[in-house]
Design a protein around this motif. Structure first.
Motif, PDB file in Angstrom:
ATOM      1  N   ASN A  87      60.318  26.287  16.318  1.00 54.55           N
ATOM      2  CA  ASN A  87      59.190  26.983  15.727  1.00 54.55           C
ATOM      3  C   ASN A  87      59.637  28.327  15.181  1.00 54.55           C
ATOM      4  O   ASN A  87      60.320  29.077  15.856  1.00 54.55           O
ATOM      5  CB  ASN A  87      58.080  27.219  16.760  1.00 54.55           C
ATOM      6  CG  ASN A  87      57.351  25.943  17.095  1.00 54.55           C
ATOM      7  OD1 ASN A  87      57.423  24.980  16.339  1.00 54.55           O
ATOM      8  ND2 ASN A  87      56.662  25.929  18.205  1.00 54.55           N
ATOM      9  N   ASN A  89      58.209  31.730  12.536  1.00 53.85           N
ATOM     10  CA  ASN A  89      57.126  32.312  11.753  1.00 53.85           C
ATOM     11  C   ASN A  89      57.451  32.177  10.279  1.00 53.85           C
ATOM     12  O   ASN A  89      58.567  32.452   9.864  1.00 53.85           O
ATOM     13  CB  ASN A  89      56.968  33.801  12.084  1.00 53.85           C
ATOM     14  CG  ASN A  89      56.510  33.996  13.502  1.00 53.85           C
ATOM     15  OD1 ASN A  89      55.659  33.259  13.971  1.00 53.85           O
ATOM     16  ND2 ASN A  89      57.074  34.973  14.190  1.00 53.85           N
ATOM     17  N   GLU A 107      53.814  37.240  17.820  1.00 58.75           N
ATOM     18  CA  GLU A 107      53.924  36.195  18.835  1.00 58.75           C
ATOM     19  C   GLU A 107      53.392  34.847  18.369  1.00 58.75           C
ATOM     20  O   GLU A 107      53.643  33.834  18.983  1.00 58.75           O
ATOM     21  CB  GLU A 107      53.151  36.616  20.089  1.00 58.75           C
ATOM     22  CG  GLU A 107      53.706  37.864  20.727  1.00 58.75           C
ATOM     23  CD  GLU A 107      52.841  38.330  21.863  1.00 58.75           C
ATOM     24  OE1 GLU A 107      52.170  37.493  22.488  1.00 58.75           O
ATOM     25  OE2 GLU A 107      52.813  39.531  22.128  1.00 58.75           O
ATOM     26  N   GLU A 109      53.186  31.492  16.183  1.00 61.25           N
ATOM     27  CA  GLU A 109      54.240  30.685  15.587  1.00 61.25           C
ATOM     28  C   GLU A 109      53.663  29.464  14.895  1.00 61.25           C
ATOM     29  O   GLU A 109      52.627  28.941  15.286  1.00 61.25           O
ATOM     30  CB  GLU A 109      55.228  30.212  16.659  1.00 61.25           C
ATOM     31  CG  GLU A 109      55.952  31.363  17.344  1.00 61.25           C
ATOM     32  CD  GLU A 109      56.869  30.859  18.429  1.00 61.25           C
ATOM     33  OE1 GLU A 109      56.662  29.732  18.906  1.00 61.25           O
ATOM     34  OE2 GLU A 109      57.800  31.590  18.781  1.00 61.25           O
ATOM     35  N   ARG A 137      45.980  33.366  13.382  1.00 65.66           N
ATOM     36  CA  ARG A 137      45.479  33.781  14.678  1.00 65.66           C
ATOM     37  C   ARG A 137      43.962  33.648  14.717  1.00 65.66           C
ATOM     38  O   ARG A 137      43.279  33.801  13.719  1.00 65.66           O
ATOM     39  CB  ARG A 137      45.878  35.238  14.955  1.00 65.66           C
ATOM     40  CG  ARG A 137      45.277  36.237  13.969  1.00 65.66           C
ATOM     41  CD  ARG A 137      45.654  37.655  14.368  1.00 65.66           C
ATOM     42  NE  ARG A 137      45.170  38.635  13.428  1.00 65.66           N
ATOM     43  CZ  ARG A 137      43.912  39.053  13.367  1.00 65.66           C
ATOM     44  NH1 ARG A 137      43.019  38.556  14.182  1.00 65.66           N
ATOM     45  NH2 ARG A 137      43.531  39.951  12.494  1.00 65.66           N
ATOM     46  N   THR A 218      46.506  32.449  22.800  1.00 64.03           N
ATOM     47  CA  THR A 218      47.705  31.849  23.397  1.00 64.03           C
ATOM     48  C   THR A 218      48.998  32.293  22.729  1.00 64.03           C
ATOM     49  O   THR A 218      49.850  31.463  22.403  1.00 64.03           O
ATOM     50  CB  THR A 218      47.602  30.312  23.346  1.00 64.03           C
ATOM     51  OG1 THR A 218      47.402  29.901  21.967  1.00 64.03           O
ATOM     52  CG2 THR A 218      46.468  29.809  24.201  1.00 64.03           C
ATOM     53  N   PRO A 219      49.175  33.606  22.483  1.00 61.60           N
ATOM     54  CA  PRO A 219      50.488  34.039  21.986  1.00 61.60           C
ATOM     55  C   PRO A 219      51.519  33.939  23.097  1.00 61.60           C
ATOM     56  O   PRO A 219      51.201  33.579  24.231  1.00 61.60           O
ATOM     57  CB  PRO A 219      50.243  35.493  21.570  1.00 61.60           C
ATOM     58  CG  PRO A 219      49.108  35.948  22.428  1.00 61.60           C
ATOM     59  CD  PRO A 219      48.245  34.743  22.624  1.00 61.60           C
ATOM     60  N   ALA A 220      52.747  34.270  22.775  1.00 56.39           N
ATOM     61  CA  ALA A 220      53.833  34.071  23.744  1.00 56.39           C
ATOM     62  C   ALA A 220      53.708  34.953  24.974  1.00 56.39           C
ATOM     63  O   ALA A 220      54.101  34.554  26.071  1.00 56.39           O
ATOM     64  CB  ALA A 220      55.179  34.311  23.055  1.00 56.39           C
ATOM     65  N   PHE A 221      53.153  36.137  24.823  1.00 59.34           N
ATOM     66  CA  PHE A 221      53.112  37.063  25.958  1.00 59.34           C
ATOM     67  C   PHE A 221      51.694  37.477  26.339  1.00 59.34           C
ATOM     68  O   PHE A 221      51.306  37.368  27.508  1.00 59.34           O
ATOM     69  CB  PHE A 221      53.945  38.315  25.650  1.00 59.34           C
ATOM     70  CG  PHE A 221      53.968  39.313  26.772  1.00 59.34           C
ATOM     71  CD1 PHE A 221      54.754  39.100  27.896  1.00 59.34           C
ATOM     72  CD2 PHE A 221      53.185  40.464  26.728  1.00 59.34           C
ATOM     73  CE1 PHE A 221      54.771  40.012  28.947  1.00 59.34           C
ATOM     74  CE2 PHE A 221      53.200  41.387  27.771  1.00 59.34           C
ATOM     75  CZ  PHE A 221      53.988  41.153  28.880  1.00 59.34           C
ATOM     76  N   ASN A 223      48.720  36.653  26.912  1.00 55.58           N
ATOM     77  CA  ASN A 223      47.851  35.502  27.157  1.00 55.58           C
ATOM     78  C   ASN A 223      47.211  35.606  28.545  1.00 55.58           C
ATOM     79  O   ASN A 223      47.361  36.605  29.238  1.00 55.58           O
ATOM     80  CB  ASN A 223      48.663  34.199  27.016  1.00 55.58           C
ATOM     81  CG  ASN A 223      49.949  34.247  27.822  1.00 55.58           C
ATOM     82  OD1 ASN A 223      49.966  34.714  28.962  1.00 55.58           O
ATOM     83  ND2 ASN A 223      51.046  33.789  27.235  1.00 55.58           N
ATOM     84  N   HIS A 226      49.514  36.313  31.562  1.00 59.20           N
ATOM     85  CA  HIS A 226      49.850  37.734  31.643  1.00 59.20           C
ATOM     86  C   HIS A 226      48.692  38.513  32.279  1.00 59.20           C
ATOM     87  O   HIS A 226      48.915  39.376  33.136  1.00 59.20           O
ATOM     88  CB  HIS A 226      50.149  38.273  30.243  1.00 59.20           C
ATOM     89  CG  HIS A 226      50.198  39.763  30.157  1.00 59.20           C
ATOM     90  ND1 HIS A 226      51.157  40.522  30.804  1.00 59.20           N
ATOM     91  CD2 HIS A 226      49.400  40.646  29.498  1.00 59.20           C
ATOM     92  CE1 HIS A 226      50.950  41.799  30.544  1.00 59.20           C
ATOM     93  NE2 HIS A 226      49.889  41.918  29.761  1.00 59.20           N
ATOM     94  N   GLY A 268      48.475  38.902  19.151  1.00 58.38           N
ATOM     95  CA  GLY A 268      49.902  38.614  19.155  1.00 58.38           C
ATOM     96  C   GLY A 268      50.708  39.502  18.224  1.00 58.38           C
ATOM     97  O   GLY A 268      51.900  39.270  18.023  1.00 58.38           O
TER      98      GLY A 268
END
Length: 357
Positions: A87, A89, A107, A109, A137, A218-221, A223, A226, A268
């Motif tokens: 994945n 961007n 974040e 993708e 997003r 639901t971004p990588a961090f 979320n 976290h 994100g």
């Protein structure tokens, strides 16, 4: 993979991810007429771009073979196999801004895209833009609060399903399920004495936690995982006797709410990126944009007109005002622009304490 590729196709399939990104970055120049690829023959392009009634039989056969539905599908499949499902961007402006160091790596993708072709260029540009929009997003300007029937059976969320002995600094949040996490938050609030002190209804607290969870993207961090991790860490700290004796019950409740909600609806990307893109969030809020957005949604959930998430009904008006102030200050403090200022303040307090001792 069981098929023989021509030289042009083999070269295309051997492109690296970096080359694919360059192709996407070049999309704007292609759209304005600079549609000739470096490895395309000018004579071939002229023949392909000629009106239908002027095309030679050879050019027509070339178009039919190279740009048939099966050929395009095969190219897509080969590209996905070559990229290994990686994945990346593909928003050109995002890539450019990250490369120039004016914003952090976003974040969100989407899947790697195949190269533009010079034939049916506008159709491919439209397709790419449509797919980018589909993966855009999902940040909104308002919190989503579900109807009661949409929360399902609230009885499956119960504090008794969590052993407080599990809630240590060694807790691995990545090995816990979301349903357990919701139950753990209920257990934390009960253990902190907040449920009894403010007569919080169990269903209202459960709906509050679920509503906050549902409003995380639901971004990588940034979320829900976290958010739960920060809420757990905050609970661990306020439960320390030396810390607890310095805080009121309203302070503790404000800290736990802030920890859970401090990144709600995070898109994100960072504040700098939102400003440079003139994002609707940047147009609506003063700086810091994201922190103001997180605070606004948190307040909206707490003050839901339907009172589905009303966890402050047992508070006096004064306590409610103090709670909102604590939540606001705590969420604003998560802005990294003031991180150093806060650290310097705490270090100066620590140094003063040592001198006094």
């Amino acid at each position: 993979m069981g098929c023989t590729l021509g030289k042009d196709e083999e070269k295309e399939e051997d492109d690296t991810i970096e080359e694919m990104e360059k192709d996407v970055d070049a999309g704007s120049s292609l759209e304005h007429g600079n549609s000739m690829a470096e490895d395309d023959d000018p004579g071939e392009i002229a023949a392909l771009q000629a009106p239908a009634h002027q095309k030679s039989p050879k050019a027509e056969r070339f178009c039919a073979d190279r740009y048939s539905e099966s050929s395009i599908q095969k190219s897509k499949q080969n590209m996905l196999m070559k990229s290994g499902g990686l994945n990346v961007n593909v928003t050109a402006s995002v890539r450019t801004m990250v490369r120039e160091g004016v914003c952090l790596q976003p974040e969100f993708e989407v899947q790697a895209r195949k190269r533009f072709s010079v034939v049916n260029l506008h159709a491919e540009v439209d397709e790419l833009l449509a797919q980018l929009e589909a993966h855009k997003r999902k940040t909104t300007l308002q919190a989503t609060i579900r109807a009661d029937s949409q929360y399902g059976d609230l009885n499956r969320y119960d504090k008794s399903l969590v052993d407080l002995k599990e809630l240590t600094w060694d807790l691995d949040v990545f090995n816990t399920k979301e349903e357990w996490q919701v139950c753990a938050i209920l257990a934390m609030w009960d253990a902190a004495g907040l449920v009894q002190r403010f007569q919080i209804e169990r269903d209202a607290l459960t709906r509050f936690v679920l509503t906050v969870k549902n409003n995380y993207n639901t971004p990588a961090f940034h979320n829900w995982t976290h958010a739960f991790s920060v809420a757990h860490s905050a609970w661990m700290m306020v439960m320390e006797p030396d810390v607890r004796e310095c805080l009121t019950d309203v302070d503790v409740m404000g800290v736990l709410i802030s920890a859970l909600c401090h990144d709600v609806d995070h898109p994100g990307v960072n504040n700098d990126f939102l400003h440079k893109r003139h994002d609707p969030l940047a147009l609506k809020y003063d700086k810091p944009v994201l922190e103001n957005h997180h605070w606004a949604l948190t307040r909206q959930i707490l003050q839901d007109p339907g009172r589905r998430c009303d966890i402050t009904s047992g508070m006096t008006d004064r306590e409610s005002e103090e709670l909102l102030e604590v939540v606001y200050v705590a969420i604003m403090a998560t802005d990294m622009a003031v991180h150093k200022e806060i650290c310097d303040f705490l270090q100066s307090k620590q140094a003063a304490g040592k001198e006094a001792a």
